[in-house]
Write a protein that holds these residues in place. Structure first.
Motif, PDB file in Angstrom:
ATOM      1  N   GLU A  97      28.534 -15.818   7.309  1.00 56.73           N
ATOM      2  CA  GLU A  97      28.462 -15.488   5.885  1.00 56.73           C
ATOM      3  C   GLU A  97      27.072 -15.753   5.326  1.00 56.73           C
ATOM      4  O   GLU A  97      26.407 -16.716   5.685  1.00 56.73           O
ATOM      5  CB  GLU A  97      29.491 -16.321   5.088  1.00 56.73           C
ATOM      6  CG  GLU A  97      30.938 -15.972   5.366  1.00 56.73           C
ATOM      7  CD  GLU A  97      31.241 -14.541   4.971  1.00 56.73           C
ATOM      8  OE1 GLU A  97      30.724 -14.083   3.924  1.00 56.73           O
ATOM      9  OE2 GLU A  97      31.979 -13.879   5.694  1.00 56.73           O
ATOM     10  N   VAL A  98      26.663 -14.867   4.383  1.00 57.22           N
ATOM     11  CA  VAL A  98      25.382 -15.043   3.706  1.00 57.22           C
ATOM     12  C   VAL A  98      25.553 -16.077   2.602  1.00 57.22           C
ATOM     13  O   VAL A  98      26.424 -15.931   1.747  1.00 57.22           O
ATOM     14  CB  VAL A  98      24.892 -13.714   3.091  1.00 57.22           C
ATOM     15  CG1 VAL A  98      23.541 -13.908   2.411  1.00 57.22           C
ATOM     16  CG2 VAL A  98      24.818 -12.641   4.161  1.00 57.22           C
ATOM     17  N   PRO A  99      24.748 -17.133   2.587  1.00 55.88           N
ATOM     18  CA  PRO A  99      24.883 -18.155   1.538  1.00 55.88           C
ATOM     19  C   PRO A  99      24.655 -17.560   0.155  1.00 55.88           C
ATOM     20  O   PRO A  99      23.762 -16.735  -0.046  1.00 55.88           O
ATOM     21  CB  PRO A  99      23.788 -19.169   1.887  1.00 55.88           C
ATOM     22  CG  PRO A  99      23.489 -18.923   3.326  1.00 55.88           C
ATOM     23  CD  PRO A  99      23.709 -17.468   3.553  1.00 55.88           C
ATOM     24  N   GLU A 100      25.449 -17.966  -0.807  1.00 57.02           N
ATOM     25  CA  GLU A 100      25.333 -17.445  -2.157  1.00 57.02           C
ATOM     26  C   GLU A 100      23.989 -17.823  -2.762  1.00 57.02           C
ATOM     27  O   GLU A 100      23.528 -18.957  -2.642  1.00 57.02           O
ATOM     28  CB  GLU A 100      26.458 -18.003  -3.026  1.00 57.02           C
ATOM     29  CG  GLU A 100      26.488 -17.434  -4.440  1.00 57.02           C
ATOM     30  CD  GLU A 100      27.665 -17.949  -5.245  1.00 57.02           C
ATOM     31  OE1 GLU A 100      27.723 -17.642  -6.434  1.00 57.02           O
ATOM     32  OE2 GLU A 100      28.508 -18.661  -4.665  1.00 57.02           O
ATOM     33  N   GLY A 101      23.364 -16.860  -3.376  1.00 59.76           N
ATOM     34  CA  GLY A 101      22.072 -17.098  -4.014  1.00 59.76           C
ATOM     35  C   GLY A 101      20.890 -16.982  -3.079  1.00 59.76           C
ATOM     36  O   GLY A 101      19.743 -17.075  -3.526  1.00 59.76           O
ATOM     37  N   MET A 102      21.146 -16.813  -1.780  1.00 60.02           N
ATOM     38  CA  MET A 102      20.045 -16.713  -0.834  1.00 60.02           C
ATOM     39  C   MET A 102      19.668 -15.246  -0.614  1.00 60.02           C
ATOM     40  O   MET A 102      19.872 -14.668   0.454  1.00 60.02           O
ATOM     41  CB  MET A 102      20.420 -17.389   0.491  1.00 60.02           C
ATOM     42  CG  MET A 102      20.461 -18.888   0.395  1.00 60.02           C
ATOM     43  SD  MET A 102      18.819 -19.515  -0.077  1.00 60.02           S
ATOM     44  CE  MET A 102      19.265 -20.978  -0.978  1.00 60.02           C
ATOM     45  N   THR A 103      19.143 -14.635  -1.667  1.00 56.02           N
ATOM     46  CA  THR A 103      18.695 -13.248  -1.622  1.00 56.02           C
ATOM     47  C   THR A 103      17.267 -13.190  -2.136  1.00 56.02           C
ATOM     48  O   THR A 103      16.962 -13.748  -3.191  1.00 56.02           O
ATOM     49  CB  THR A 103      19.590 -12.353  -2.492  1.00 56.02           C
ATOM     50  OG1 THR A 103      20.938 -12.448  -2.040  1.00 56.02           O
ATOM     51  CG2 THR A 103      19.135 -10.903  -2.426  1.00 56.02           C
ATOM     52  N   PRO A 104      16.359 -12.534  -1.426  1.00 60.67           N
ATOM     53  CA  PRO A 104      14.981 -12.434  -1.909  1.00 60.67           C
ATOM     54  C   PRO A 104      14.908 -11.763  -3.276  1.00 60.67           C
ATOM     55  O   PRO A 104      15.717 -10.884  -3.597  1.00 60.67           O
ATOM     56  CB  PRO A 104      14.296 -11.571  -0.833  1.00 60.67           C
ATOM     57  CG  PRO A 104      15.142 -11.739   0.384  1.00 60.67           C
ATOM     58  CD  PRO A 104      16.542 -11.897  -0.112  1.00 60.67           C
ATOM     59  N   ASP A 105      13.961 -12.188  -4.084  1.00 58.62           N
ATOM     60  CA  ASP A 105      13.723 -11.555  -5.375  1.00 58.62           C
ATOM     61  C   ASP A 105      13.301 -10.115  -5.114  1.00 58.62           C
ATOM     62  O   ASP A 105      12.241  -9.859  -4.535  1.00 58.62           O
ATOM     63  CB  ASP A 105      12.623 -12.308  -6.119  1.00 58.62           C
ATOM     64  CG  ASP A 105      12.459 -11.827  -7.558  1.00 58.62           C
ATOM     65  OD1 ASP A 105      13.293 -11.027  -8.011  1.00 58.62           O
ATOM     66  OD2 ASP A 105      11.497 -12.255  -8.204  1.00 58.62           O
TER      67      ASP A 105
END
Length: 676
Positions: A218-226
């Motif tokens: 799973e992709v950690p929540e909030g771990m998305t590049p701006d």
């Protein structure tokens, strides 16, 4: 001398703080990393595929890293990824069937053979499995075998039909195809389809045991590049130093994209409200094709839709909706059951009095104004009432409104001179020109007009389906004998013949940089940078020779201060740091700056001087006054390669930059410190 140089370095660090700016010629990719579809676990790192873009998340230090065509990948628009831990390799498959092998953080090995295999048309990858150094990719026409150790494509087993998944053991390869379940011994010649044995007509049990699971972690929540919300850039434009992006649009028909408005400023991405708007209006929120920022309030915006009128936003939040039910805006299909979905508005633009103008396609009143007092004014122009695909607009230096029409069979260029009086139509001039006559008196074929720009000399350039046209004297547009210019480019083959500039290209976007040069975005041939008059091609960027994401350019905009060129393509947004900026109105102390400064021994790139007047005359001299180098700024920016006029690198020292305007009446001095 060394002590003097060190003193100047200290002085520069105190008095000349320079706002960070990227190096000339540098590319930056602005891809969306939202909406993840695959996640591959690679030890403490996760590789995440989202909106066709790739990034990684380090679970130990919470760092993010993006990967793109600008660095280090070889292509764009990723469709599939798979991780092989034994060889620490990420297999990256693009939608065009190109393949990269990523090892480490930046080592990429490109395998283009499968993409270039013209005998195959169906190349979509469905599944991947690994066996030691081998990767087996199940595709829409067979199984592709890659040797990860040798970093090469080994074989392609052509089944001539879709292969949903496969399994590899030390002895055999099993494939689930649309014709049934097959197996082949790895020691046999599996290139010969007769070497494969059919095991079963039914592949359901095999596929149940070998699912292609998009998320292995799973992709950690909030771990998305701006990053942008979507890879959509139908329209882009600057309001001061803020980039506005409209993701929808209207070409021959609706794009049917979710209403999307994005902004980019100071390196940060944001987007306007999307959720809940359709519930409030009772209509789908789709196809936003342009955005206008209130000149008096940077938090206040209007966005036009290709079918549902215009939307008003405050601080990015939806506040109001204007359509045929509550405003003068008109539908293209009155009386039709879904008439409310054909209120086609485009070309939002503010005039100098803060009145908001817009065009209304296929409507009795083709032009509307929302005046600065909140009242509406509508204009009826019989010659333009049936015009399709009204789109891009400008208000020129005379205050005239221009609008393009991009339907080929009925396209053209509209102009309105309302003489600065919106409510008094008695002195108005207007014309919708559908056929152009060039400088030689030739009546040109019917043309669609896609874009328009006014250059720094008041000349208007328009982009058509057959190249650009130049309106050298736009003030005569209302004259019956008005003529445009098709730029002629000499062939330089000794024949004294010339060809019309880009006459076989569809021009979707035109932007004028600080040096009055023309950036031309085409439908299928990439991006051109032309000289002021268009007769010289300075650069031609394509997806093959640059990080350009696609040869299909949809929009262009240039940062007003830095000169960075933002390029909307069919696959997303990129930017290129140009060598031209806007010229200053005068030389001001402290505004002329050089970077990098000091120039350290390890630096070998260009040295840039900004803040000059348009086309300044520049001399680089030693402290003793000896001329080292001279030239002319491009707009307000001058670039020096750190060499003298003979091409030799200058030694350590302090160099003076002397600049004057074209008349030689104003001058300025700044210093550059060079350390070798």
């Amino acid at each position: 001398m060394k002590q003097a140089v060190l003193f100047c370095i200290l002085l520069l660090s105190i008095v000349l703080p320079v706002k960070a700016q990227r190096a000339i010629g540098n590319w930056q990719t602005h891809l969306s990393y939202h909406n993840p579809t695959r996640c591959e676990s690679a030890g403490h790192r996760l590789f995440i595929l989202a909106n066709g873009g790739l990034y990684s998340y380090d679970q130990e230090d919470n760092s993010l890293q993006t990967y793109s065509k600008a660095a280090p990948l070889s292509d764009t628009d990723i469709y599939f990824i798979g991780w092989q831990p034994e060889y620490s390799t990420l297999v990256i498959v693009y939608t065009n069937a190109n393949i990269d092998l990523l090892t480490g953080d930046e080592d990429v090995y490109n395998l283009p053979e499968f993409k270039n295999k013209t005998s195959l048309t169906a190349k979509q990858v469905n599944h991947i499995c690994f066996l030691h150094e081998r990767a087996y990719l199940s595709t829409a026409s067979g199984i592709l075998e890659i040797n990860l150790k040798k970093k090469e494509i080994s074989n392609f087993y052509n089944f001539g039909c879709n292969v949903a998944a496969c399994e590899a053991t030390n002895t055999q390869l099993t494939a689930a195809t649309e014709r049934g379940l097959y197996s082949g011994q790895l020691g046999d010649n599996l290139l010969d389809m007769n070497s494969w044995t059919k095991l079963d007509d039914d592949t359901s049990e095999f596929l149940a045991q070998h699912p292609d699971v998009p998320f292995k972690a799973e992709v950690p929540e909030g771990m998305t590049p701006d990053s942008p919300l979507q890879n959509w850039s139908y329209w882009i434009g600057f309001a001061d130093e803020k980039l506005l992006i409209a993701g929808g649009g209207h070409i021959a028909d609706r794009l049917l994209r979710t209403g999307t408005v994005m902004t980019y400023a100071d390196g940060h991405w944001d987007s306007f409200q999307e959720e809940g708007i359709s519930q409030q209006t009772g209509q789908a929120y789709l196809d936003i094709n342009c955005v206008a920022q209130d000149p008096q309030d940077e938090t206040h915006h209007f966005a036009a839709s290709a079918g549902e009128g215009i939307y008003e936003f405050k601080d990015g939040k939806f506040t109001n909706w204007y359509s045929m039910h509550n405003s003068p805006l008109e539908t293209a299909l009155p009386g039709y059951e879904a008439e409310q979905n054909y209120v086609r508005i485009n070309g939002l633009i503010y005039d100098s009095e803060n009145n908001l103008w817009m065009v209304n396609s296929e409507a009795r009143h083709a032009v509307h104004v929302l005046k600065n007092n909140g009242e509406w004014k509508s204009f009826e122009f019989p010659e333009a009432s049936s015009a399709s695909n009204f789109g891009r607009t400008i208000i020129d230096r005379r205050g005239w409104l221009w609008a393009t029409s991009s339907r080929i069979e009925s396209g053209g260029l509209f102009c309105l001179n309302y003489n600065g009086t919106i409510d008094d139509e008695s002195d108005d001039q207007h014309r919708f020109l559908t056929r152009f006559t060039n400088q030689d008196g030739t009546l040109l074929d019917q043309r669609a007009v896609y874009c328009i720009a006014e250059d720094r000399e008041g000349t208007i350039w328009i982009g058509t389906n057959k190249g650009p046209l130049v309106l050298g004297n736009p003030s005569r547009f209302f004259d019956d004998d008005f003529r445009c210019t098709q730029v002629k480019v000499a062939r330089n083959d000794g024949t004294n013949l010339a060809d019309y500039l880009l006459e076989n290209e569809t021009v979707n976007a035109i932007a004028i940089d600080g040096g009055n040069r023309k950036w031309i975005g085409t439908e299928s041939s990439g991006l051109y940078l032309l000289s002021k008059d268009g007769t010289e091609t300075i650069e031609h960027f394509t997806e093959d020779n640059s990080p350009l994401l696609s040869n299909s350019i949809t929009s262009l905009a240039i940062h007003p201060r830095t000169g960075e060129v933002f390029i909307g393509t069919s696959k997303g947004l990129v930017s290129y740091q140009s060598d031209a900026t806007e010229g200053a109105s005068s030389f001001e102390e402290g505004q002329v700056r050089a970077y990098p400064n000091p120039v350290r021994p390890e630096y070998s790139g260009p040295i840039t001087v900004t803040g000059m007047m348009y086309d300044s005359n520049v001399k680089i001299v030693t402290v003793a006054g000896h001329l080292v180098y001279q030239g002319t700024s491009i707009g307000g920016q001058f670039v020096w390669n750190g060499c003298d006029s003979r091409g030799r690198r200058v030694p350590s020292g302090v160099y003076m930059v002397l600049a004057s305007n074209q008349e030689g009446k104003e001058g300025i001095v700044t210093k550059i410190v060079v350390i070798r």
